[in-house]
Design an enzyme around this catalytic site. Structure first.
Site, PDB file in Angstrom:
ATOM      1  N   TYR A 149     -37.937 -27.476  24.597  1.00 18.64           N
ATOM      2  CA  TYR A 149     -37.421 -27.138  23.262  1.00 18.64           C
ATOM      3  C   TYR A 149     -37.399 -28.396  22.404  1.00 18.64           C
ATOM      4  O   TYR A 149     -37.143 -29.493  22.900  1.00 18.64           O
ATOM      5  CB  TYR A 149     -36.016 -26.542  23.370  1.00 18.64           C
ATOM      6  CG  TYR A 149     -35.988 -25.128  23.943  1.00 18.64           C
ATOM      7  CD1 TYR A 149     -35.921 -24.026  23.106  1.00 18.64           C
ATOM      8  CD2 TYR A 149     -36.037 -24.909  25.317  1.00 18.64           C
ATOM      9  CE1 TYR A 149     -35.897 -22.732  23.615  1.00 18.64           C
ATOM     10  CE2 TYR A 149     -36.018 -23.615  25.846  1.00 18.64           C
ATOM     11  CZ  TYR A 149     -35.937 -22.526  24.981  1.00 18.64           C
ATOM     12  OH  TYR A 149     -35.913 -21.256  25.485  1.00 18.64           O
ATOM     13  N   GLU A 150     -37.663 -28.238  21.106  1.00 19.29           N
ATOM     14  CA  GLU A 150     -37.849 -29.420  20.243  1.00 19.29           C
ATOM     15  C   GLU A 150     -36.594 -30.277  20.099  1.00 19.29           C
ATOM     16  O   GLU A 150     -36.690 -31.438  19.724  1.00 19.29           O
ATOM     17  CB  GLU A 150     -38.364 -28.993  18.863  1.00 19.29           C
ATOM     18  CG  GLU A 150     -37.388 -28.134  18.092  1.00 19.29           C
ATOM     19  CD  GLU A 150     -38.044 -27.364  16.959  1.00 19.29           C
ATOM     20  OE1 GLU A 150     -39.275 -27.332  16.895  1.00 19.29           O
ATOM     21  OE2 GLU A 150     -37.314 -26.797  16.147  1.00 19.29           O
ATOM     22  N   SER A 151     -35.434 -29.715  20.422  1.00 18.28           N
ATOM     23  CA  SER A 151     -34.211 -30.511  20.328  1.00 18.28           C
ATOM     24  C   SER A 151     -34.126 -31.554  21.440  1.00 18.28           C
ATOM     25  O   SER A 151     -33.283 -32.442  21.381  1.00 18.28           O
ATOM     26  CB  SER A 151     -32.989 -29.590  20.375  1.00 18.28           C
ATOM     27  OG  SER A 151     -33.035 -28.795  21.547  1.00 18.28           O
ATOM     28  N   GLY A 152     -34.958 -31.448  22.481  1.00 19.14           N
ATOM     29  CA  GLY A 152     -34.963 -32.486  23.510  1.00 19.14           C
ATOM     30  C   GLY A 152     -34.972 -32.043  24.964  1.00 19.14           C
ATOM     31  O   GLY A 152     -35.402 -32.810  25.831  1.00 19.14           O
TER      32      GLY A 152
END
Lengths: 288, 262
Positions: free
Chosen positions: B52-55
């Site tokens: 996921y792009e949040s990490g």
């Protein structure tokens, strides 16, 4: 060197009208208490930078604090639109809002460039997208070694970065963990830094690779328990998804939004009182 | 074949989940893509790696996240890195097999709009914007696109190109020098489309059970073309439906909502 001070003093001393301000936190650790204090002190003409404006910037934009918004994804996560952001862009309410729009990869590279003290970041990005046509801070350059075309994004250097973290020690060293987004990059790219924390402890008790921001890169540390509400602080409290859903209705109409900001922010002394008033108004809603 | 009843939305999610091979490394957007990717992980692809792009890397959420940065993603991940690292080392570094995207508008060459409806400077509708999509569309080895089919969404011309598919078709994408292959499938509630060899125009490869060609055309804003042999999608199995409904029930309980919203 970090000074421990009340949040109201930190905002009054360190954020000025017209400043470029980044309040970061990728869904996690969003500095809502600091955002409210900026509204309460009626700061104006701010350039607000944030990858995901989220409800925090919806509030600031609707309250008239922002002149310009730099962002890469402007929705209410899991819910839908940010109505105050949309109203500002679509109908210039409460006044016109300039926007500078990036992709996540572009804006995160701009923060990295800012923290690294270079004038631009470079990435494989934006090819074939219309975004560079509307954002002069995205250009294309040729690699001096291979001749490839790459995207360049102008570095972001905020006057002030504001983040929320789990802990600080008495010297002002800050520890945060969980989803870190671009908080560290945003803080190191800025001239001044305000960090709100859940608590102050004697010993951070962190392992060597933990994300620690040393006291000497932080300007002010402010203790605000629950200061990331309605986002969350890993290890302390969960995201209040109900608030994010409720915000859709609160922010949809100008009058209701304005009344909400008056009652919950302007008419409260601080974030703790905001939380009390909110609990009361949620109780009233549930009794209806 | 059973007489299970299911919605077109369930058919779409199941059809998309089936396309994800086990052990693939998948960059997931929130909403429909996240639902399909987690369904795949709970059925045939237990070793699917979700990023996921949040990490979070290797997230194994028990319920569907409401936001892209829910705590459950971090707690169940193999590791959590910064957002700048996700985009620099992991996506740009070509570690992603499959990028999974959705959009407000798509055209016949798989270009996507998530930015505005109408003029950019005076939009009729301001949409959330790019997020991670432009670079996922560019750098993921393959891209799957998941969205409901309608004339509002499947348009002759995009109001704004947020993320590129095959540009204006043919060799246009190749000329951009992107590392990824681009869209390999568009999964809708009616059918599965794939880019045609050479032209790279999306053509209908499979129709979901009971869907007619006329229905697909009625929901598409350009004269849609069909493969020489159009296949039929298998309906959801009892196991797939049970896993999907159980996931959505758990999610609704956890978030206090009916189901994950778009």
């Amino acid at each position: 060197m970090a000074q421990l001070m009340p949040l109201s003093e930190a905002i009054a001393q360190l954020i000025h009208d017209g400043d470029t301000v980044a309040m970061e936190g990728f869904t996690h650790l969003i500095p809502f208490a600091a955002g409210h204090e900026v509204i309460r002190q009626q700061k104006r003409d701010l350039t607000l930078i944030r990858m995901t404006p989220d409800v925090i910037y919806d509030q600031l934009i609707g309250a008239g604090c922002a002149r310009r918004l730099v962002f890469s994804w402007g929705g209410n996560p899991g819910v839908g639109s940010l109505h105050r952001l949309r109203d500002a862009v679509e109908h210039e309410w409460p006044h016109a809002l300039e926007i500078e729009e990036h992709s996540h990869a572009g804006l995160s590279n701009a923060y990295v460039a800012g923290a690294s003290n270079i004038p631009f970041g470079v990435l494989r990005g934006y090819q074939g997208s219309d975004l560079p046509r509307y954002n002069d801070h995205i250009r294309f350059i040729q690699c001096p070694f291979t001749g490839e075309e790459l995207a360049a994004v102008r570095a972001v250097r905020p006057d002030v970065t504001v983040i929320h973290a789990q802990k600080a020690d008495r010297k002002g060293n800050v520890l945060l963990w969980g989803i870190l987004g671009v908080q560290k990059e945003a803080l190191l790219a800025a001239r001044r830094a305000i960090v709100t924390v859940e608590e102050i402890v004697d010993d951070l008790d962190a392992w060597p690779n933990a994300c620690i921001l040393p006291a000497w890169v932080v300007t002010a540390v402010c203790v605000v328990p629950g200061g990331a509400f309605p986002s969350y602080a890993q290890g302390y409290y969960q995201r209040d998804n109900r608030f994010y859903l409720a915000w859709d209705d609160i922010a949809r109409e100008r009058e209701r939004f304005a009344a909400w900001v008056q009652r919950h922010i302007h008419d409260t002394a601080d974030f703790a009182e905001f939380r009390r008033v909110l609990r009361e108004s949620q109780g009233t809603e549930e009794q209806r | 074949m059973s007489d299970l009843t299911y919605t077109t939305s369930e058919m779409m999610t199941v059809a998309a989940a089936r396309m994800l091979p086990d052990r693939a490394v998948c960059f997931v957007g929130i909403g429909l893509p996240s639902t399909a990717a987690n369904l795949a992980r709970l059925t045939h692809a237990p070793e699917l790696v979700l990023i996921y792009e949040s990490g979070p890397i290797g997230a194994k959420p028990v319920v569907l996240p409401l936001s892209i940065g829910d705590g459950d993603l971090a707690e169940t991940a193999d590791t959590v890195v910064s957002t700048s690292e996700i985009f620099r080392y992991w996506l740009q570094g070509e570690r992603i097999d499959i990028g999974f995207l959705s959009a407000a508008q798509i055209d016949r060459f798989g270009n996507l709009n998530t930015t505005v409806i109408g003029d950019y400077r005076h939009p009729r509708t301001r949409l959330p914007g790019a997020g991670g999509a432009p670079e996922i569309a560019g750098s993921a080895r393959e891209v799957f696109i998941l969205l409901k089919q309608s004339r509002r969404a499947f348009v002759e011309k995009l109001d704004f190109v947020t993320s590129v598919g095959f540009g204006n078709g043919g060799e246009a994408r190749a000329r951009l020098g992107l590392s990824g292959r681009g869209p390999v499938a568009v999964i809708t509630d009616l059918c599965i489309m794939e880019p045609e060899t050479t032209t790279n125009e999306l053509i209908v490869m499979r129709l979901h059970q009971g869907v007619t060609r006329e229905q697909v055309q009625a929901a598409t804003g350009w004269p849609v073309r069909f493969a020489t042999t159009v296949g039929a999608t298998d309906p959801p199995s009892e196991h797939e439906l049970a896993a999907l409904r159980d996931l959505q029930r758990r999610t609704a309980l956890a978030h206090g909502t009916q189901s994950e919203r778009q």
